[in-house]
Enzyme design. Structure first.
Site, short mmCIF file in Angstrom:
data_model
loop_
_atom_site.label_atom_id
_atom_site.label_comp_id
_atom_site.label_asym_id
_atom_site.label_seq_id
_atom_site.Cartn_x
_atom_site.Cartn_y
_atom_site.Cartn_z
N THR A 61 0.83 -1.22 0.00
CA THR A 61 0.00 0.00 0.00
C THR A 61 0.85 1.25 0.00
O THR A 61 0.45 2.29 -0.54
CB THR A 61 -0.93 -0.03 1.23
OG1 THR A 61 -1.80 -1.14 1.08
CG2 THR A 61 -1.74 1.23 1.37
N THR A 79 1.77 -4.22 4.32
CA THR A 79 1.67 -4.46 5.76
C THR A 79 1.10 -5.84 6.11
O THR A 79 1.30 -6.33 7.21
CB THR A 79 0.78 -3.39 6.44
OG1 THR A 79 -0.52 -3.44 5.88
CG2 THR A 79 1.38 -2.01 6.31
N1 ASP Z 1 -2.52 -4.76 0.50
C1 ASP Z 1 -1.46 -4.33 1.23
C2 ASP Z 1 -0.29 -5.29 1.28
O1 ASP Z 1 0.44 -5.31 0.32
C3 ASP Z 1 -1.82 -3.88 2.57
C4 ASP Z 1 -0.84 -2.86 2.99
O2 ASP Z 1 0.24 -2.76 2.48
O3 ASP Z 1 -1.17 -2.12 3.93
O4 ASP Z 1 -0.08 -6.00 2.22
#
Ligand code: ASP
Length: 328
Positions: free
Chosen positions: A12, A93
């Site tokens: 993200t 995340t």
């Molecule tokens: N969809 C994302 C990920 O790549 C979530 C994030 O990065 O906050 O894990």
């Protein structure tokens, strides 16, 4: 100028949406690491930062090959450049805690390796990525971070790789280290970490990672789990199993029965828990069922340890030794 390596993997923090108000409908892993850096003029003059794009994906789509590439890059960079101050990794995340723990087990160097992510895409109002990246660099450049192992910097908090976990689906304060709290903080005054770093557990400093990794599945405990689940995994030839047991890592009667009735050799197996905080201790009948308590490792982290143990060819006793050494 001080040199730093930035490894970009997507997430993200590198995500974009059509509107600044879109916090959920966005595409992760769109912007390159160079672009993330270019958007942060505040980093200019702080360090000479080399960017390497390892991947640009949502972290749910990371593959063992990406982990292998990350480990190889970091080991090579530290070996080749004694003046390199540290490494920063931009990461989604959702699985960030797995990558952090993997690196902790494989990278044997006192220089900081810092993972950062973001809960809001780069296009969002009040995007958190730029500050997290800035603070991640601040931590990676700081002498205070030396010897603390792999760190995660999110929302001004500095977490250790072994305990850190994502605890919320939304909001910038989505990371915690249950049971112990963060190791420290970072702000405009500086990096605040304990003067004496705790012991770093780098059990696999010399381990070479293969192209093909073992298959380790996670089985989630619940009321009346389908009895065939474990048998199906054993029949499929899974190399390792992690149980997300209920309570203090408990398996249901039917799950234990599936293990008892299995005629073939049992894979390496760890019992973790679904509570999110607190240890899992050995039980008397663990040995006869081939189980081992995962101590304070959550299920995905227990799986990472099991993967590396299998790659290293460890047996149940060796793994028990590692677990007791890592449990503080
Ligand atoms: N969809 C994302 C990920 O790549 C979530 C994030 O990065 O906050 O894990």
């Amino acid at each position: 100028m001080t040199r730093l390596l930035l490894l970009a993997t997507g997430g993200t923090i590198a995500g974009r949406a059509a509107e600044a108000t879109q916090l959920n409908a966005y595409t992760a892993g769109v912007m390159a690491g160079d672009e993330l850096l270019a958007a942060l003029p505040q980093l200019q003059g702080l360090a000479d930062i080399t960017v390497v794009q390892i991947a640009n994906v949502d972290s749910a789509d990371l593959l063992f090959g990406h982990w292998r590439a990350l480990v190889g890059r970091i080991r090579d960079a530290f070996a080749a450049d004694p003046e390199l101050a540290g490494v920063v990794i931009t990461h989604g995340t959702n699985t960030l805690e797995e990558t952090a723990w993997l690196l902790q087990l494989l990278i044997d160097d006192p220089r900081p390796v810092v993972l950062v992510g973001a809960m809001r895409p780069a296009t969002a109002l009040s995007a958190d990525g730029p500050l997290n990246l800035f603070q991640g660099v601040q931590v990676a450049l700081s002498p205070e971070a030396h010897g603390h192992g792999v760190l995660v910097v999110m929302d001004g908090q500095i977490h250790g790789a072994q305990r850190v976990t994502k605890v919320a689906t939304q909001g910038v304060g989505a990371f915690a280290s249950p049971g112990s709290g963060p190791l420290g903080w970072v702000d405009d005054v500086g990096v605040h970490l304990p003067v004496n770093a705790a012991d770093r557990f780098c059990f696999f400093a010399d381990l070479s990672l293969p192209e093909h990794w073992p298959q380790v599945a996670i089985v989630h405990g619940c009321v009346e789990p389908p009895g065939f689940q474990i048998t199906a995994l054993l029949q499929a030839g899974v190399d390792g199993l992690v149980f997300t047991g209920t309570g203090a890592g408990q398996l249901s009667r039917s799950e234990r029965q599936a293990l008892e009735e299995w005629q073939g050799p049992l894979p390496l197996m760890l019992r973790s828990n679904r509570c999110g905080r607190g240890p899992v201790h050995d039980r008397e009948d663990d040995a006869e069922l081939g189980l081992l308590a995962a101590a304070d490792l959550n299920p995905p982290k227990a799986r990472v340890l099991l993967l590396l143990a299998l790659i290293a060819g460890l047996d149940r006793d060796d793994l028990a030794g590692l677990l007791s050494a890592s449990h503080r």
